[in-house]
Design a protein around this motif. Structure first.
Motif, short mmCIF file in Angstrom:
data_model
loop_
_atom_site.label_atom_id
_atom_site.label_comp_id
_atom_site.label_asym_id
_atom_site.label_seq_id
_atom_site.Cartn_x
_atom_site.Cartn_y
_atom_site.Cartn_z
N GLY A 18 -10.92 -13.91 29.39
CA GLY A 18 -11.83 -13.27 30.35
C GLY A 18 -11.03 -12.36 31.25
N ALA A 19 -11.71 -11.39 31.74
CA ALA A 19 -11.00 -10.39 32.53
C ALA A 19 -10.65 -10.96 33.90
CB ALA A 19 -11.88 -9.18 32.71
N PRO A 20 -9.45 -10.62 34.38
CA PRO A 20 -9.12 -11.01 35.75
C PRO A 20 -10.03 -10.26 36.72
CG PRO A 20 -7.43 -9.60 34.80
CD PRO A 20 -8.41 -9.86 33.72
N SER A 48 5.73 26.06 12.58
CA SER A 48 5.52 25.01 11.59
C SER A 48 6.35 25.28 10.34
CB SER A 48 4.05 24.91 11.20
OG SER A 48 3.29 24.51 12.31
N ILE A 101 8.70 1.26 8.28
CA ILE A 101 7.49 1.75 8.94
C ILE A 101 6.37 0.74 8.78
CG2 ILE A 101 5.75 3.57 8.92
CD1 ILE A 101 7.87 5.42 7.77
N THR A 113 12.79 19.83 7.95
CA THR A 113 12.56 18.44 7.54
C THR A 113 12.48 18.30 6.03
OG1 THR A 113 10.21 18.84 7.82
CG2 THR A 113 11.35 17.78 9.63
N GLY A 129 15.25 10.01 6.70
CA GLY A 129 14.26 9.37 7.56
C GLY A 129 14.20 7.87 7.36
N ILE A 130 13.25 7.26 8.05
CA ILE A 130 13.12 5.81 8.03
C ILE A 130 12.44 5.37 6.73
CG2 ILE A 130 12.10 3.86 9.25
CD1 ILE A 130 12.20 5.63 11.76
N ILE A 187 0.83 -1.21 0.00
CA ILE A 187 0.00 0.00 0.00
C ILE A 187 0.86 1.26 0.00
CG2 ILE A 187 -1.65 1.33 1.36
CD1 ILE A 187 -2.84 -1.32 2.27
N LEU A 188 1.95 1.22 0.80
CA LEU A 188 2.73 2.44 0.97
C LEU A 188 3.71 2.68 -0.17
CD1 LEU A 188 3.45 2.21 4.78
CD2 LEU A 188 2.09 3.93 3.65
N TYR A 196 -7.01 -11.77 25.24
CA TYR A 196 -7.55 -11.15 26.44
C TYR A 196 -9.05 -11.44 26.55
CZ TYR A 196 -8.60 -7.39 29.75
OH TYR A 196 -9.03 -6.67 30.81
N TRP A 197 -9.71 -11.31 25.43
CA TRP A 197 -11.15 -11.51 25.38
C TRP A 197 -11.49 -12.96 25.76
CZ3 TRP A 197 -15.06 -8.14 24.78
CH2 TRP A 197 -16.34 -8.69 24.56
N ILE A 222 3.86 5.68 -2.52
CA ILE A 222 4.26 6.96 -1.95
C ILE A 222 5.72 7.23 -2.27
CG2 ILE A 222 4.64 8.20 0.20
CD1 ILE A 222 2.22 6.84 1.29
#
Lengths: 338, 635
Positions: free
Chosen positions: B632-634, B285, B610, B292, B604-605, B24-25, B628-629, B28
């Motif tokens: 169950g919650a503690p 800005s 990314i 940059t 940059g990276i 997807i990226l 987690y679901w 760019i």
């Protein structure tokens, strides 16, 4: 349901005096600030005094205030918001606002997603684990979120994620513009034309501003959900649910959450209304050409008609957001009837 | 589910997310097929219609879309031929421009002398325009249906700069035979078949006249396009209206103006394909944006100057500009009831000139922070031919006062102005009609922090020479149009910006006695100065003019009418990827056709990294959430 429609119509009729009041107030306030748009244009003596006089005449600024106001009203009710005087001299104000609004809407969409997707779970977990470490961290986080100035957070995000670790674009400027601008909201345009570049670019460019803007609303929502959740958790029906052997998750998410979301709905609705009215500081820091920035610019440059139109626009949006919240109430809580 | 299955599922999920992220990226990264020069501006332009333009944001764009008859050699204030290949300045107050041939507008129309005439008449005062249009000369010569409705074009609006063109008496097309042809074809004349001279007549001798035709306001527009587009179109989307190095592409209000390279430019064809003027309101800005690499070029904020200067990726340029800042003394003998008249004494003014800490004002952090140059005379160094570079401050071996309290005290003592009653303030009995104490009023305009602080600085150093200073702030219009012109202050700080690029603008309105009670706030009333300034205005020989201005300068300096304070510097900053930027002394971004830009090496990276990070984070969140679901919650 019949009552609801009548209620909506009643509320819409109430819009008229409110809008009139808003316009009158804005008009008086704007005109009581020393200075005027033409003086701004002619600032530092660059315009010959003769030209200044002429402009004042063209814009009718030499008329008595109440005549100016009624002329303005007459124009507005004919759907003519006028032209900008000093921000973009000569530009149609309706066009200016309609071009700026989609950007504000898009920012609002992202901020609301953050607000809802993070705020509600955070509030629930915080309430569920009351006085635990998680709760304390969330509460302190929310407190920081509420107290942090948006522009400061914006600049910090820019410095950290735009300059030091350049993951996100620093400014809105430079965003990829969709080939097809159906709505003006780039995310939606991207989906409509299946243009992935536009979608990704929109997400990347709105990431920092929506975090900066969402932080405040997010904290408010978290605190609201937490407190209403705590209140609901103490109710009899929760004890009943637990007593009948309902699982903890079912108790929390099915029984408690729904009821505790009622007050949160009000807050979320009003927050969205406020966000739509323009996030002045965020839009300024990230150079987003949205409604908030347009109106600030207009105020700074004494652009009377633009300020009036902008405030009118915000007021109407806020009132409608309020109305939507009220209607939603009736839907969410069957006990409420209008 | 077995643990190993869980883990491998998680791994697959992560990898697929990361992969999809890369897919997807990746578009760019695969951009930048064209070279774009991005310029950050603090505000939107007001108009792109030249004749109406006066603000710097508009002018910067306009100067790149349009050309003028006379232009500047890049980075200097020397004239060069623009759309006029040459000109003659006749002693009888006339300038003849020879119009350049084979110039095309952005829509392909050839530029004609009529376009030039039409564009120039637009900036004239209204009465003159109507006279020009109604002259039998034009009506008989051309059967142009557009003539009658000229006033419909822009209502009864005059150009914002018409006042500067008041000395103009007539502008007309002529065939003087420069190109050797005689057939008059009026508006349809193409440069080349005669009638390609433009004659400008002034109502009185006006040596600075030539510089008027270098203004953005006098840009040459395509009259057919302008008439078709109308005022609104010309203001917001002047497609095909100019001849400049860049053609208008689009303007998204409050966001950016985009200009494209014009391949058929008559001069240097631009190196970059596109120029974007982006509106970024927030100063911080803008600074981050250039750091940059989001923008390539800007006028830096003075607060961020040293930060930008130390950035290895940014080049900066600092040079004395065209504006001046001075501390003016009220030199008139008796202005109003409360005036002492003591400042009408040259020696007293001299003493006070030594009590001003110029160095602190120029270099102090609370003041200009090093972003200014010491002013030594009325005119600025950028106007080389009239500038006397031998005039220097005392610490550089010259004669101009520097901060020297001892000397100031000595001068006042020698005048016999001493502290009689021992209250620490000198007494001026006999000099004044109203007070014993040597007390002065300093005026500044509210909101101007530098001038306010200068007041405090002066109060402090004047106290050391036994002069009491009262600081008085007023609103700008009151300050300028009420207090100064009525002599309500004894000293005040003020700035001056040139109306045209000629020494005349730095002298005539400021020191000619005819402007006392208006721009000559100091009340300079020296008849020899008046005479020389009038002579210089009428003289066409530059050497003689230069000498006249230097003579006037000497008189003014020895009279100590002003304390020559500073010249704010023009500041530019651009990325090192930009080469060939011409820093104009006019503080404008003209000549962008010379700019070249090399794409930066993707700081940059990388996008892939990314994408992987995002993929991993999302995968962990999803898996964690599910786990987690289910668990169950503690409690």
């Amino acid at each position: 349901m019949k009552g609801l429609y009548a209620y909506i119509i009643r509320r819409l009729i109430l819009l008229i005096p409110v809008v009139l009041g808003v316009m009158l107030l804005t008009f008086i306030l704007m005109h009581s600030i020393p200075g005027n748009p033409v003086a701004y244009l002619g600032g530092s003596g660059k315009l010959p005094p003769d030209a200044v006089e002429k402009l004042i005449k063209i814009y009718g600024l030499d008329q008595p205030l109440f005549i100016q106001f009624f002329l303005y009203l007459a124009n507005v009710f004919q759907g003519n918001l006028g032209t900008s005087i000093s921000v973009n001299p000569g530009a149609n104000i309706t066009d200016l606002i309609l071009t700026a609004f989609p950007h504000t809407v898009e920012l609002t969409i992202y901020s609301s997603i953050i607000m809802v997707l993070v705020g509600i779970p955070a509030g629930v977990i915080s309430a569920k684990k009351r006085n635990s470490l998680t709760d304390n961290v969330t509460r302190v986080g929310a407190l920081i979120g509420v107290s942090m100035p948006v522009f400061w957070l914006g600049i910090m995000l820019q410095i950290v994620f735009g300059v030091a670790i350049p993951i996100f674009p620093l400014l809105w400027a430079g965003i990829h513009e969709p080939a097809v601008k159906a709505t003006g909201i780039y995310l939606i345009d991207g989906f409509l034309s299946l243009d992935f570049r536009t979608i990704v670019d929109s997400i990347m460019h709105y990431a920092l501003p929506s975090i900066a803007l969402g932080a405040l609303s997010l904290s408010i929502v978290t605190r609201m959900v937490r407190s209403s959740m705590l209140e609901v958790l103490g109710e009899d029906y929760i004890r009943t649910a637990r007593a009948k052997g309902c699982s903890e998750n079912a108790t929390i998410y099915r029984h408690a959450l729904r009821n505790s979301l009622l007050p949160a709905t009000t807050v979320i609705g009003l927050q969205i209304g406020g966000l739509l009215g323009g996030a002045v500081l965020t839009e300024t820091v990230f150079a987003i050409p949205g409604v908030g920035r347009l109106i600030t610019d207009a105020i700074l440059k004494y652009d009377y008609p633009l300020v009036m139109a902008g405030v009118l626009f915000i007021a109407i949006i806020y009132i409608i957001a309020n109305l939507v919240v009220d209607v939603l109430y009736a839907y969410l809580d069957p006990r409420i009837r209008y | 589910m077995k643990k190993s299955v869980k883990y491998s599922l998680a791994l697959v999920l992560m990898l697929s997310l990361a992969a999809s992220g890369i897919i997807i990226l990746s578009p760019i990264k695969a951009q930048a097929v064209t070279t774009t020069l991005k310029i950050a501006q603090g505000g939107d332009p007001i108009t792109l219609d030249p004749y109406d333009s006066w603000d710097s944001a508009s002018n910067d764009v306009i100067l790149n879309i349009y050309d003028q008859l006379v232009m500047y050699v890049p980075s200097t204030l020397q004239f060069r031929p623009g759309l006029a290949v040459g000109w003659q300045i006749l002693p009888n107050t006339t300038i003849i421009f020879n119009i350049r041939r084979n110039v095309t507008f952005h829509n392909g129309d050839p530029m004609t002398p009529y376009d030039v005439w039409w564009s120039l008449q637009r900036v004239l005062p209204l009465y003159l325009r109507s006279a020009l249009f109604n002259s039998s000369y034009i009506n008989n010569a051309t059967a142009n249906p557009h003539h009658w409705n000229w006033s419909e074009y822009d209502g009864d609006r005059e150009s914002f700069v018409w006042l500067l063109f008041e000395p103009v008496k007539d502008i007309r097309m002529a065939d003087i035979g420069f190109w050797g042809n005689t057939t008059f074809t009026g508006e349809n004349a193409t440069a080349g078949d005669g009638w390609d001279e433009i004659v400008v007549e002034f109502s009185e001798p006006f040596a600075p006249g030539l510089s008027l035709f270098s203004y953005a306001a006098t840009s040459i527009v395509n009259w057919k396009v302008a008439t078709e587009l109308g005022p609104h179109g010309m203001k917001f989307a002047p497609v095909g209206a100019g001849t400049g190095p860049f053609k208008f592409n689009s303007w998204i209000l409050n966001y950016k103006v985009v200009l494209d390279k014009w391949e058929n430019y008559w001069g240097q064809v631009p190196h970059v394909d596109r120029v974007e003027f982006q509106t970024i309101l927030s100063a911080s800005s803008r600074t981050l944006a250039i750091k940059t690499g989001m923008v390539d070029l800007l006028y830096p904020e003075s607060a961020d100057w040293y930060d930008l200067k130390s950035d290895p990726n940014i080049e900066t340029w600092q040079e004395a500009g065209l504006g001046t800042r001075y501390i003016s003394f009220q030199c008139l003998q008796n202005v109003t009831g409360r005036m002492f008249g003591i400042l009408s004494n040259t020696t007293v003014r001299k003493a006070l000139s030594y009590a001003i800490n110029y160095d602190e004002i120029i270099n102090g952090e609370l003041f200009l922070n090093g972003l200014a140059t010491r002013m030594t005379q009325p005119v600025v160094p950028a106007i080389e031919w009239a500038y006397n570079s031998s005039i220097k401050p005392e610490d550089e071996g010259g004669i101009l006062p520097i901060y020297n309290i001892t000397k100031a005290n000595e001068i006042l003592d020698s005048l016999g102005i001493v502290d009689v009653d021992g209250d620490g303030i000198r007494d001026i009995k006999g000099w004044t009609n109203s007070s014993d104490d040597f007390k002065l009023i300093y005026g500044y305009n509210i909101g101007n922090a530098v001038r306010e602080r200068v007041g405090t600085l002066l109060k402090d150093s004047f106290a050391q020479i036994g002069v009491d200073l009262e600081i008085q702030g007023d609103e700008w219009s009151v300050f300028l149009y009420d207090k100064i012109v009525n002599g309500a202050y004894d000293i005040w700080m003020l700035g001056w910006g040139p109306d045209y690029i000629d020494p005349d603008t730095y002298f005539y309105p400021l020191f000619h006695s005819k402007f006392i009670w208006s721009t000559n706030g100091a009340g300079v009333n020296i008849s020899s100065v008046d005479t020389m300034l009038e002579q210089a205005r009428a003289e066409t020989n530059q050497t003689i003019r230069a000498q006249l201005y230097k003579n006037v300068t000497n008189i003014l300096i020895n009279e100590y009418v002003w304390a020559w304070c500073y010249i704010p510097d023009n500041l530019y900053a651009w990325r090192t990827t930009v080469t060939g930027f011409k820093h104009s002394p006019l503080d404008q971004m003209d000549d962008l056709e010379y700019v070249e830009i090399t794409p930066s090496a993707g700081a940059g990276i990388p996008v892939e990294v990314i994408a992987i990070i995002v993929g991993v984070v999302v995968a962990v969140a999803v898996i964690g959430g599910i786990a987690y679901w289910r668990k169950g919650a503690p409690a």
